[in-house]
Design an enzyme around this catalytic site. Structure first.
Site, PDB file in Angstrom:
ATOM      1  N   ASP A  63       0.838  -1.073   0.134  1.00  0.00           N
ATOM      2  CA  ASP A  63      -0.137   0.085  -0.039  1.00  0.00           C
ATOM      3  C   ASP A  63       0.846   1.135  -0.264  1.00  0.00           C
ATOM      4  OD1 ASP A  63       0.908  -0.378   2.500  1.00  0.00           O
ATOM      5  OD2 ASP A  63      -1.145  -0.103   3.521  1.00  0.00           O
ATOM      6  N   PHE A  76       6.285   1.731  -4.365  1.00  0.00           N
ATOM      7  CA  PHE A  76       7.763   2.095  -4.042  1.00  0.00           C
ATOM      8  C   PHE A  76       8.570   3.582  -4.475  1.00  0.00           C
ATOM      9  CE2 PHE A  76       7.663  -2.567  -4.674  1.00  0.00           C
ATOM     10  CZ  PHE A  76       8.090  -2.954  -3.238  1.00  0.00           C
TER      11      PHE A  76
END
Length: 219
Positions: A63, A76
């Site tokens: 998430d 990321f």
């Protein structure tokens, strides 16, 4: 697939289902008195940066980053003016060790990956500030599982990079007769030494792309 088909076309009916409308309603309600990441304009950023026809690699995240306004719609990735999170720093370290000629950047924005066909999909697309996993049960998995199904059905030769248990839950959704799966531990400091470091997923992915007659990724 028909390369004129867009995410908008493919998701038209999905975004009109009750569960999806409930997600959007919930988020709009929560924003009235809580801080939710990312901003509304960035929740679906991954779809605008990486059209379905351009997808070569899929990287699955969990998430969004839940603090300091880091999240901007890509797994990321963080905005350019934000400190590089440790998981992403470990990803850069592995790329450096894998490819050698990679220069670790001074920022964590992965837009250039996305524009080359690296689809950076979080399974959960929103989060409440300072509460990791807070939106894990509001329906996002239904939506992102549908995204994975669409990629699985409409494309061929896609490389799925699955890091950690959360990402590996989608293995069952992927047709390994059509696509490639590379698995490793998560790049977080808690697990990077359990199989992420040394996985060489970046050179392996580029080798596969070359074998498929596709342009490799400039990581």
């Amino acid at each position: 697939m028909n390369y004129l088909i867009s995410w908008k076309d493919l998701l038209y009916s999905e975004k009109r289902k009750k569960y999806f409308l409930n997600i959007i309603s919930y988020i709009n309600k929560e924003r009235k008195n809580k801080i939710i990441y990312p901003s509304n304009k960035n929740i679906f950023k991954v779809f605008s940066l990486t059209p379905i026809a351009s997808i070569k690699i899929v990287i699955i995240g969990q998430d969004p980053y839940y603090s300091n306004n880091k999240a901007h719609g890509l797994a990321f990735s963080v905005k350019k003016n934000i400190f590089i999170p440790l998981s992403l720093r470990n990803i850069f370290i592995e790329i450096k060790n894998d490819l050698g000629d990679f220069d670790i950047p001074n920022h964590g924005c992965l837009h250039q990956w996305a524009k080359q066909g690296v689809f950076l999909l979080n399974r959960i697309l929103t989060v409440e500030e300072n509460k990791p996993g807070s939106h894990a049960n509001i329906g996002w998995k239904n939506f992102t599982n549908k995204i994975i199904d669409i990629i699985n059905i409409h494309l061929t030769g896609v490389i799925f990079l699955l890091w950690g248990n959360f990402a590996n839950e989608v293995v069952k959704n992927i047709n390994t007769q059509k696509h490639y799966i590379l698995q490793a531990s998560h790049p977080s400091p808690l697990s990077a030494y359990k199989g992420f470091f040394g996985c060489r997923h970046f050179s392996k992915s580029n080798s596969i792309l070359l074998s498929e007659g596709k342009k490799p990724i400039v990581w």
